[in-house]
Enzyme design. Structure first.
Site, PDB file in Angstrom:
ATOM      1  N   GLU A 166      29.782  28.218  62.392  1.00 41.26           N
ATOM      2  CA  GLU A 166      28.527  27.466  62.410  1.00 41.26           C
ATOM      3  C   GLU A 166      27.341  28.354  62.015  1.00 41.26           C
ATOM      4  OE1 GLU A 166      30.806  27.557  64.757  1.00 41.26           O
ATOM      5  OE2 GLU A 166      31.058  25.641  65.784  1.00 41.26           O
ATOM      6  N   LYS A 223      30.157  50.863  57.395  1.00 40.62           N
ATOM      7  CA  LYS A 223      31.141  50.445  58.399  1.00 40.62           C
ATOM      8  C   LYS A 223      30.746  50.840  59.812  1.00 40.62           C
ATOM      9  CE  LYS A 223      34.753  49.003  56.141  1.00 40.62           C
ATOM     10  NZ  LYS A 223      35.928  48.235  56.461  1.00 40.62           N
ATOM     11  N   GLU A 273      43.022  38.393  37.358  1.00 38.79           N
ATOM     12  CA  GLU A 273      43.247  38.016  38.773  1.00 38.79           C
ATOM     13  C   GLU A 273      42.735  36.624  39.182  1.00 38.79           C
ATOM     14  OE1 GLU A 273      42.005  41.241  41.436  1.00 38.79           O
ATOM     15  OE2 GLU A 273      42.414  42.719  39.881  1.00 38.79           O
ATOM     16  N   ASP A 322      45.219  49.651  43.426  1.00 40.39           N
ATOM     17  CA  ASP A 322      43.872  49.831  43.972  1.00 40.39           C
ATOM     18  C   ASP A 322      43.910  50.390  45.387  1.00 40.39           C
ATOM     19  OD1 ASP A 322      42.597  48.730  41.731  1.00 40.39           O
ATOM     20  OD2 ASP A 322      42.900  46.688  42.482  1.00 40.39           O
ATOM     21  N   HIS A 365      27.448  45.330  41.249  1.00 37.24           N
ATOM     22  CA  HIS A 365      26.824  44.617  42.372  1.00 37.24           C
ATOM     23  C   HIS A 365      25.475  44.044  41.988  1.00 37.24           C
ATOM     24  CE1 HIS A 365      29.663  47.532  44.040  1.00 37.24           C
ATOM     25  NE2 HIS A 365      29.983  46.527  44.826  1.00 37.24           N
TER      26      HIS A 365
HETATM   27  N1  GLN Z   1      41.344  44.983  41.184  1.00 40.21           N
HETATM   28  C1  GLN Z   1      40.366  44.537  42.119  1.00 40.21           C
HETATM   29  C2  GLN Z   1      39.284  43.756  41.389  1.00 40.21           C
HETATM   30  O1  GLN Z   1      39.018  44.059  40.265  1.00 40.21           O
HETATM   31  C3  GLN Z   1      39.730  45.696  42.832  1.00 40.21           C
HETATM   32  C4  GLN Z   1      38.716  45.243  43.832  1.00 40.21           C
HETATM   33  C5  GLN Z   1      38.142  46.330  44.689  1.00 40.21           C
HETATM   34  O2  GLN Z   1      38.145  47.465  44.388  1.00 40.21           O
HETATM   35  N2  GLN Z   1      37.630  46.001  45.793  1.00 40.21           N
HETATM   36  O3  GLN Z   1      38.666  42.870  41.966  1.00 40.21           O
END
Ligand code: GLN
Ligand code: ZN
Length: 781
Positions: free
Chosen positions: A17, A123, A496, A611, A706
């Site tokens: 919520e 974190k 992906e 990864d 980002h």
């Molecule tokens: N292979 C993943 C991607 O490209 C790696 C993501 C990550 O490092 N968090 O989304």
């Protein structure tokens, strides 16, 4: 009479919520009043639930609209200047969210973004929760700027519940601040303590008799300055006449404990799940009047408590210190576990009884307390049922799969090593791959569009079948491949589209790992994750990615990378079984990944990326334990990757952390190529890499994914040049700093075009430079 306490309850709500309300508020769909009313309701429900479970010490101020460290910053008026807070009034909600999320204010004339940066996030100790890192000005003064703590205490009091307010302690607050080495200065501490004392006084006057002060920094390595700060703080607090329960969690206090016990506090809480080592000294040296809060219910993991064993332990403690001083508690706040396991209708019926989420843990606290107060017979049924379930769990074939157990037993050292060293391997790989200088590639994911998400929802809701889903995903992959060819990338990815999340995708396919439907846990602000639960022997029963990889490779003559998540990252981002060592579970995961790597190689995939973005996060809080961790983490990665022929190229990717202090371990992982986040730290990482003489190929992230800003070709070329000045050009790769799934195509296409353009430019330049050198050599003859 033994008491029960809770240290904190999930804030986000069973139906998330708070998330919904926050996001609606941010996009101006609901008013501030509506947001605050949702928050009030959540608090009320949590308090009432705890009261129904007869918890004696119910926390308040454990709730937060975004983050409790941010709340502490606002409480003490530590608002960095760029947020434009006047300093005169209480910190308002706009300022609060500005600190949390930042703001884009449009573009300047040269296309750079004008923005107010959010605070950094990192974190919270060894959990998967992220807090906002306090930023203190050089001449930081503190002042009381939020009454949240007192307001929420009164809010509960009006409901008839006398709570024990929670505060993040002053030393941990400073310890978590940016550049904390200077943060402990005496003047600064005095000013901070002044505000804390004001708050404590107000709480006392409002009718509180206890306060819970969290000092989780006690789990770390502390210097004398910190010790001094502790003494000073708690002596001051003592004068106020409010009972202080000092709480530590996420591990043992070890050598800090003996002086903590000398502080003028009225109670001490120990984490007896992860810090059992503290118990003996605590019992031996507990001052006569001090209460003892025993954190026996695991607040950081999802397993049912062994109630009978804990009853025996608590009885022993009660015998030594007397029952009146004993408080039964979770090891830490319950905010790190999901809310209610009863809601999980799709969980394996054998596994579900092994679990206890926050609601169940409250019940456990109350059973344990009853066992000690009223007597064991009063809860005999519950204890017997628990014994039976745990017995089942211990002997369950799900826990011990013989195939896995035998494979682990028979691991030999050859399985952890590639056959040749990097220099020879890379030659063989290059013979096959024939890549240009400065190969260009991406990290794996492409934008997860609305269409992709809708398609997955339809599959989940059984509105389409898997075949239809497959066709749709293949279409996405097809588009991704042609687009990458058109842009001119050298090493392609399938993008992906079929993955919701890089860990959950594998968790759903592996035996021994469960996923939940509602098991959301706050990651930061309004963001929640549903971590998988590793409950038994991890076993791959069939290929997990092979189909997609083969399909993608069939569409192009350029190499397409196979794409897997590494064992350490799967471990780190899951709830892990607590009946065997983490490293043993990690080995099982490594074997599953190794099998997948083998299948990909046999299917003709020439480059496989594993990864490991979470490898840095696993680093233990205490320095003395780090080497052992890095040792097994590296070993697991190598077990996962070293089964291939030398001509197969292994890549890895890392992000979300600063890796400067573990580069040697990264080198020891011996991936042929690593792509690593570096663009935000302006390539500082490069110097560190140079210092250790990083031996293998490397692609420092060349633009920040980002940010929605599209970098220009010149900008990227400049960064590439600086990388080429430090690292060997023939071992340099060109790639963004992370996956592109959160970006839009509108941003991704021009950014990748710029990246490829920049690489081409530099190649020409490098070609000229080599020709130039050759020319000089000829002249000299
Ligand atoms: N292979 C993943 C991607 O490209 C790696 C993501 C990550 O490092 N968090 O989304
Ligand atoms: Zn990444």
């Amino acid at each position: 009479m033994v008491y029960s306490a809770n240290l904190g309850y999930p804030r986000i709500g069973f139906k998330r919520e708070l998330k919904t309300a926050l996001e609606s508020y941010w996009s101006a769909r609901i008013s501030q009043d509506e947001l605050l009313s949702v928050a009030r309701n959540l608090r009320k429900n949590n308090w009432l639930l705890q009261a129904r479970n007869d918890i004696d010490y119910i926390p308040s101020n454990d709730f937060s609209l975004y983050d409790h460290v941010l709340d502490t910053m606002t409480m003490v008026g530590a608002v960095p200047k760029r947020y434009g807070w006047s300093g005169a009034d209480a910190v308002d909600l706009q300022t609060y969210f500005l600190m949390a999320r930042g703001q884009t204010l449009g573009e300047t004339t040269n296309g750079a973004r004008k923005e107010t940066h959010a605070l950094e996030m990192t974190k919270w100790f060894n959990t998967n929760y992220h807090f906002m890192v306090p930023e203190l000005e050089e001449d930081q003064k503190f002042s009381l700027a939020s009454m949240k703590c007192v307001d929420e205490f009164l809010e509960a009091k009006n409901l008839g519940i006398l709570t024990r307010p929670v505060l993040l302690g002053p030393v941990s607050f400073l310890y978590l601040s940016k550049g904390h080495s200077f943060a402990l200065e005496a003047k600064r501490l005095d000013s901070l303590l002044h505000v804390y004392c004001q708050v404590l006084t107000k709480l006392r006057d409002a009718g509180a008799d206890w306060v819970q002060i969290d000092e989780p920094c006690l789990t770390g390595d502390l210097n004398d300055k910190a010790l001094f700060a502790f003494e000073k703080s708690y002596v001051r607090f003592h004068e106020i006449g409010l009972n202080v329960m000092l709480t530590n969690y996420f591990g043992a206090m070890d050598s800090n404990l003996h002086w903590v016990l000398k502080l003028p506090i009225q109670g001490i809480h120990l984490d007896l799940v992860n810090g059992m080592g503290d118990l003996e000294l605590a019992l031996r040296s507990l001052p006569p009047q001090m209460c003892f809060s025993a954190g026996v219910v695991d607040g950081h993991n999802v397993w049912r408590t062994d109630l009978s064993a804990r009853v025996v332990q608590l009885e022993n403690i009660a015998e030594k210190i007397g029952p009146k001083r004993l408080i039964v508690a979770p090891s830490c706040s319950l905010m790190h576990v999901p809310i209610d396991v009863d809601a999980e209708v799709e969980l394996d019926a054998d596994v579900k009884p092994w679990l206890a989420f926050a609601a169940q843990k409250l019940r456990e606290l109350s059973i344990l307390t009853d066992a000690l107060t009223v007597g064991k017979t009063s809860v005999a049924d519950e204890l017997a049922k628990c014994d039976e379930i745990l017995q089942q769990a211990r002997s369950s074939p799900l826990r011990q799969n013989d195939v896995v157990v035998n494979r682990i037993k028979n691991l030999d050292s050859g399985m952890y090593q590639r056959q040749k060293n990097f220099v020879d391997r890379i030659r063989e790989q290059q013979n096959k791959l024939n890549l240009p200088l400065l190969p260009t590639t991406t990290i794996g994911s492409f934008p997860q569009t609305k269409e992709i998400r809708k398609c997955r929802q339809q599959l989940r809701a059984r509105k389409i079948d898997f075949e239809q889903y497959k066709v749709a995903m293949e279409k996405e992959i097809d588009t991704n491949i042609s687009l990458q060819e058109k842009i001119g990338l050298d090493v392609l990815v399938h993008g992906e589209p079929e993955r919701t999340d890089m860990v959950e995708y594998f968790a759903e396919l592996l035996n021994g790992v469960a996923v939940t439907q509602h098991g959301w846990v706050q990651s930061y602000g309004s963001r929640c994750v549903r971590a998988p639960i590793i409950y038994g022997s991890v076993l791959r029963t069939e290929p997990m990615t092979l189909h997609w990889a083969k399909f993608a490779q069939s569409l192009t003559s350029r190499p397409v990378k196979g794409m897997l998540t590494g064992p350490v990252t799967i471990l780190q981002w899951s709830f892990v079984r607590d009946d065997q060592k983490r490293e043993d579970t990690c080995l099982e995961l490594a074997l599953a990944v190794r099998d997948e790597v083998g299948d990909l190689e046999r299917a003709g995939i020439k480059i496989i990326q594993i990864d490991e973005p979470a490898v840095r996060e696993g680093l233990p809080l205490r320095r003395s334990e780090r080497e052992a961790y890095l040792d097994w983490a590296v070993r697991c990665f190598k077990l996962a990757t070293c089964g291939v022929k030398d001509e197969t190229q292994i890549h890895t990717h890392m992000c979300y952390s600063e890796f400067g202090d573990m580069l040697e371990a990264i080198a020891a992982m011996d991936a042929d190529v690593i792509s690593i986040e570096a663009s935000r730290s302006k390539m500082e990482l490069l110097d560190d890499l140079k210092d250790i003489d990083y031996p293998n190929a490397i692609g420092p992230g060349i633009f920040d994914i980002h940010s929605p800003r599209v970098p220009s070709e010149d900008e990227i070329a400049a960064l590439l040049n600086s990388a080429a000045a430090v690292l060997a050009v023939d071992r340099l790769w060109v790639n963004p700093d992370c996956g592109l799934k959160t970006r839009s195509w509108k941003e991704v296409v021009p950014a990748l075009n710029a990246m490829v353009g920049a690489a081409n430019k530099l190649r020409l330049h490098q070609g000229d430079a080599r020709a130039g050198q050759l020319g000089q050599a000829i002249d000299a003859r």
